[in-house]
Design a protein around this motif. Structure first.
Motif, PDB file in Angstrom:
ATOM      1  N   MET A  21       0.814  -1.222   0.000  1.00  0.00           N
ATOM      2  CA  MET A  21       0.000   0.000   0.000  1.00  0.00           C
ATOM      3  C   MET A  21       0.848   1.273   0.000  1.00  0.00           C
ATOM      4  SD  MET A  21      -3.209  -0.831  -0.177  1.00  0.00           S
ATOM      5  CE  MET A  21      -4.063   0.609   0.435  1.00  0.00           C
ATOM      6  N   GLY A  22       2.145   1.135   0.219  1.00  0.00           N
ATOM      7  CA  GLY A  22       3.030   2.297   0.171  1.00  0.00           C
ATOM      8  C   GLY A  22       2.703   3.329   1.231  1.00  0.00           C
ATOM      9  N   ILE A  23       2.562   4.590   0.804  1.00  0.00           N
ATOM     10  CA  ILE A  23       2.321   5.682   1.757  1.00  0.00           C
ATOM     11  C   ILE A  23       0.911   5.664   2.338  1.00  0.00           C
ATOM     12  CG2 ILE A  23       4.082   7.190   0.773  1.00  0.00           C
ATOM     13  CD1 ILE A  23       1.761   8.714  -0.630  1.00  0.00           C
ATOM     14  N   TRP A  24       0.031   4.855   1.777  1.00  0.00           N
ATOM     15  CA  TRP A  24      -1.341   4.754   2.290  1.00  0.00           C
ATOM     16  C   TRP A  24      -1.373   3.665   3.355  1.00  0.00           C
ATOM     17  CZ3 TRP A  24      -0.097   5.367  -2.853  1.00  0.00           C
ATOM     18  CH2 TRP A  24      -0.406   6.623  -3.374  1.00  0.00           C
ATOM     19  N   ASN A  25      -0.639   3.908   4.428  1.00  0.00           N
ATOM     20  CA  ASN A  25      -0.433   2.886   5.458  1.00  0.00           C
ATOM     21  C   ASN A  25      -1.076   3.228   6.797  1.00  0.00           C
ATOM     22  OD1 ASN A  25       1.378   4.975   6.123  1.00  0.00           O
ATOM     23  ND2 ASN A  25       2.850   3.550   6.994  1.00  0.00           N
ATOM     24  N   ASP A  53      -4.526   4.080   9.178  1.00  0.00           N
ATOM     25  CA  ASP A  53      -5.969   3.865   9.240  1.00  0.00           C
ATOM     26  C   ASP A  53      -6.701   5.202   9.350  1.00  0.00           C
ATOM     27  OD1 ASP A  53      -5.817   4.667  11.931  1.00  0.00           O
ATOM     28  OD2 ASP A  53      -6.055   2.634  12.722  1.00  0.00           O
ATOM     29  N   PHE A  54      -8.012   5.150   9.463  1.00  0.00           N
ATOM     30  CA  PHE A  54      -8.826   6.365   9.491  1.00  0.00           C
ATOM     31  C   PHE A  54      -8.555   7.244  10.705  1.00  0.00           C
ATOM     32  CE2 PHE A  54     -11.400   3.454   6.837  1.00  0.00           C
ATOM     33  CZ  PHE A  54     -11.356   4.188   5.659  1.00  0.00           C
ATOM     34  N   ASP A  55      -7.959   6.668  11.736  1.00  0.00           N
ATOM     35  CA  ASP A  55      -7.606   7.432  12.936  1.00  0.00           C
ATOM     36  C   ASP A  55      -6.175   7.964  12.883  1.00  0.00           C
ATOM     37  OD1 ASP A  55     -10.126   6.967  14.139  1.00  0.00           O
ATOM     38  OD2 ASP A  55      -9.447   4.990  14.814  1.00  0.00           O
ATOM     39  N   GLY A  56      -5.471   7.728  11.765  1.00  0.00           N
ATOM     40  CA  GLY A  56      -4.106   8.215  11.610  1.00  0.00           C
ATOM     41  C   GLY A  56      -3.046   7.308  12.208  1.00  0.00           C
ATOM     42  N   ASN A  57      -3.439   6.119  12.614  1.00  0.00           N
ATOM     43  CA  ASN A  57      -2.480   5.164  13.171  1.00  0.00           C
ATOM     44  C   ASN A  57      -1.758   4.424  12.053  1.00  0.00           C
ATOM     45  OD1 ASN A  57      -3.335   5.598  15.921  1.00  0.00           O
ATOM     46  ND2 ASN A  57      -5.181   4.453  15.376  1.00  0.00           N
ATOM     47  N   GLU A  58      -0.441   4.336  12.144  1.00  0.00           N
ATOM     48  CA  GLU A  58       0.326   3.593  11.154  1.00  0.00           C
ATOM     49  C   GLU A  58       0.118   2.102  11.406  1.00  0.00           C
ATOM     50  OE1 GLU A  58       4.926   3.194   9.964  1.00  0.00           O
ATOM     51  OE2 GLU A  58       4.155   5.240  10.039  1.00  0.00           O
ATOM     52  N   VAL A  59      -0.578   1.449  10.485  1.00  0.00           N
ATOM     53  CA  VAL A  59      -0.952   0.047  10.627  1.00  0.00           C
ATOM     54  C   VAL A  59      -0.102  -0.844   9.719  1.00  0.00           C
ATOM     55  CG1 VAL A  59      -2.856  -1.596  10.333  1.00  0.00           C
ATOM     56  CG2 VAL A  59      -3.314   0.679  11.260  1.00  0.00           C
ATOM     57  N   LEU A  60       0.213  -0.331   8.550  1.00  0.00           N
ATOM     58  CA  LEU A  60       0.941  -1.122   7.554  1.00  0.00           C
ATOM     59  C   LEU A  60       2.358  -0.592   7.392  1.00  0.00           C
ATOM     60  CD1 LEU A  60      -1.896  -1.130   4.867  1.00  0.00           C
ATOM     61  CD2 LEU A  60      -1.363  -2.958   6.501  1.00  0.00           C
ATOM     62  N   PRO A  61       3.305  -1.488   7.124  1.00  0.00           N
ATOM     63  CA  PRO A  61       4.681  -1.017   6.901  1.00  0.00           C
ATOM     64  C   PRO A  61       4.808  -0.295   5.556  1.00  0.00           C
ATOM     65  CG  PRO A  61       4.551  -3.386   6.559  1.00  0.00           C
ATOM     66  CD  PRO A  61       3.206  -2.951   7.058  1.00  0.00           C
ATOM     67  N   ILE A  62       5.726   0.640   5.503  1.00  0.00           N
ATOM     68  CA  ILE A  62       6.053   1.345   4.255  1.00  0.00           C
ATOM     69  C   ILE A  62       7.171   0.558   3.567  1.00  0.00           C
ATOM     70  CG2 ILE A  62       7.237   3.414   3.417  1.00  0.00           C
ATOM     71  CD1 ILE A  62       5.508   5.079   5.039  1.00  0.00           C
ATOM     72  N   PRO A  63       7.170   0.491   2.233  1.00  0.00           N
ATOM     73  CA  PRO A  63       8.267  -0.204   1.547  1.00  0.00           C
ATOM     74  C   PRO A  63       9.627   0.376   1.931  1.00  0.00           C
ATOM     75  CG  PRO A  63       6.515   0.335   0.008  1.00  0.00           C
ATOM     76  CD  PRO A  63       6.181   1.020   1.292  1.00  0.00           C
ATOM     77  N   LYS A  64      10.570  -0.532   2.216  1.00  0.00           N
ATOM     78  CA  LYS A  64      11.901  -0.095   2.650  1.00  0.00           C
ATOM     79  C   LYS A  64      13.014  -0.670   1.797  1.00  0.00           C
ATOM     80  CE  LYS A  64      10.802   0.967   7.375  1.00  0.00           C
ATOM     81  NZ  LYS A  64       9.897   0.354   8.269  1.00  0.00           N
ATOM     82  N   ASN A  65      12.734  -1.695   1.004  1.00  0.00           N
ATOM     83  CA  ASN A  65      13.787  -2.263   0.169  1.00  0.00           C
ATOM     84  C   ASN A  65      13.326  -2.324  -1.283  1.00  0.00           C
ATOM     85  OD1 ASN A  65      12.356  -4.783  -0.270  1.00  0.00           O
ATOM     86  ND2 ASN A  65      13.025  -5.454   1.759  1.00  0.00           N
ATOM     87  N   LYS A  66      14.218  -2.722  -2.163  1.00  0.00           N
ATOM     88  CA  LYS A  66      13.924  -2.689  -3.600  1.00  0.00           C
ATOM     89  C   LYS A  66      12.795  -3.647  -3.989  1.00  0.00           C
ATOM     90  CE  LYS A  66      17.532  -5.961  -5.083  1.00  0.00           C
ATOM     91  NZ  LYS A  66      18.713  -6.133  -5.932  1.00  0.00           N
ATOM     92  N   TYR A  67      12.608  -4.716  -3.265  1.00  0.00           N
ATOM     93  CA  TYR A  67      11.551  -5.678  -3.572  1.00  0.00           C
ATOM     94  C   TYR A  67      10.180  -5.102  -3.187  1.00  0.00           C
ATOM     95  CZ  TYR A  67      15.870  -8.285  -3.099  1.00  0.00           C
ATOM     96  OH  TYR A  67      17.181  -8.684  -3.184  1.00  0.00           O
ATOM     97  N   GLN A  68      10.110  -4.556  -1.989  1.00  0.00           N
ATOM     98  CA  GLN A  68       8.866  -3.931  -1.536  1.00  0.00           C
ATOM     99  C   GLN A  68       8.508  -2.741  -2.417  1.00  0.00           C
ATOM    100  OE1 GLN A  68      10.264  -3.158   2.436  1.00  0.00           O
ATOM    101  NE2 GLN A  68       9.245  -4.964   3.286  1.00  0.00           N
TER     102      GLN A  68
END
Length: 193
Positions: free
Chosen positions: A145-149, A151-166
């Motif tokens: 999901m990239g930068i769309w990580n 939730d609706f409350d602004g909590n970071e739920v998903l990791p952001i891509p950090k390596n070339k594969y992600q």
């Protein structure tokens, strides 16, 4: 419904026979709704080809095709070995497999990447791939999901891509969701051309 047949063209992109078989196992276990729902429950975030009946399947096929085309270009593809390419293609084939949850909900489940990773781990005993490959697969799916990580409350739920594969998997999913990139599909939801 033959779920494997729906991905027959895309499965041919996977070079390693064992990984292709594992991908078939994971596809076979996907909920039926995956093959019929639109990619976007609201219609706001995907091109027309990804809306309506079978839209999520077409979006997924588009992301896989974009990846295949990019990986076929030596300037891009030579940065990855064959196993990494296969795993990224598998990741894209199933990245939205539980987009509406294990049991279909009306709207997209925000944590669907994490649900998909749990699903893979729950089915680990049916797979021949190594734990490292499962971890790789989960890392590219969980961050797609990239930068769309948040939730609706602004909590970071998903990791952001950090390596070339992600980053690669996120980029292919992102490009497949752009309204300005149009692909054509036949009546069987296969990409034309």
């Amino acid at each position: 419904m033959n779920k494997i047949e729906k991905f027959s063209n895309e499965l041919d992109y996977i070079k390693n026979k064992k990984l292709r078989e594992d991908c078939c196992v994971l596809i076979e276990e996907l909920p039926d709704y995956f093959f019929s729902v639109p990619a976007s429950s609201t219609g706001k975030y995907h091109p027309k080809y990804a809306l309506g009946e079978g839209g999520l399947l077409r979006h997924t096929k588009a992301a896989v095709r974009i990846a295949f085309e990019l990986l076929s270009n030596p300037l891009i593809g030579d940065k990855y070995n064959d196993e990494e390419k296969d795993l990224m293609l598998i990741g894209l084939m199933i990245h939205d497999g539980l987009k509406s949850g294990k049991v279909q909900s009306k709207y997209t489940k925000f944590d669907h990447p994490l649900l998909m990773c749990n699903y893979i781990r729950e089915n680990e005993s049916k797979l021949s791939m190594s734990k490292d490959n499962i971890d790789f697969l989960c890392s590219v799916i969980s961050s797609h999901m990239g930068i769309w990580n948040k939730d609706f409350d602004g909590n970071e739920v998903l990791p952001i891509p950090k390596n070339k594969y992600q980053n690669f998997v996120h980029m292919c999913d992102y490009l497949a969701s752009r309204k300005s990139i149009i692909l054509e599909f036949d009546n069987d939801n296969n990409i034309i051309g």
